[in-house]
Scaffold this motif. Structure first.
Motif: not given
Length: 175
Positions: A78-88
């Protein structure tokens, strides 16, 4: 009336393929390769969850918390956007499925592209466009103006007091 009592989280998501693993054993839910951009509402008794090869960029906090009987999850490609919102998602996978966390690679932002999510540090995950919400900046400017106003007022009062003392002295001298 049985259908009437079913809640959203007891039905198969329309975009997925669901199979029962037998009475009381839970569900096998296959949502892979469906061009999904968000995680659908999932049945509580999901045992196996396949979300690989979609267009997911992040998972909202709490979205997967109700899946207590989950034993297997595939969420790679999946094209994950690894910014602060991916922490969960990172913390959830650390608890639920370390092997599937190992398979997740970031697509964006640029500095972490193709990096495995599990290797990212807090520093790298802190990449969010606006760390200070606009409201905070508005309050900052409001406070700055209030402080400047208070300082100017104090200076004027001090100057007025000094001037009034001179005036009193001059009146006394002239008498």
């Amino acid at each position: 009336s049985l259908l009437f009592h079913m809640t959203q989280t007891e039905v198969c998501p329309p975009s997925c393929n669901c199979k029962s693993l037998g009475e009381m054993k839970g569900l096998h839910i296959d949502c892979s390769s469906r061009k999904l951009t968000e995680v659908p509402a999932l049945p509580v008794n999901t045992k196996r969850l396949y979300l690989q090869n979609n267009s997911l960029t992040s998972v909202p906090p709490g979205a997967l918390d109700s899946l207590h009987s989950l034993e297997e999850v595939k969420i790679f490609d999946n094209p994950w956007n690894c910014n602060c919102h991916i922490l969960y998602l990172k913390l959830w996978l650390e608890d639920i499925s370390a092997p599937s966390l190992a398979n997740i690679r970031c697509a964006t932002p640029g500095p972490v592209r193709m990096k495995p999510l599990r290797q990212l540090t807090g520093n790298e995950l802190g990449i969010c466009k606006r760390l200070l919400p606009i409201k905070c900046l508005e309050f900052f400017w409001r406070d700055l103006i209030l402080i400047a106003g208070a300082i100017i007022t104090l200076i004027l009062v001090a100057w007025a007091l000094k001037f009034s003392k001179k005036l009193v002295c001059q009146i006394n001298l002239s008498q």
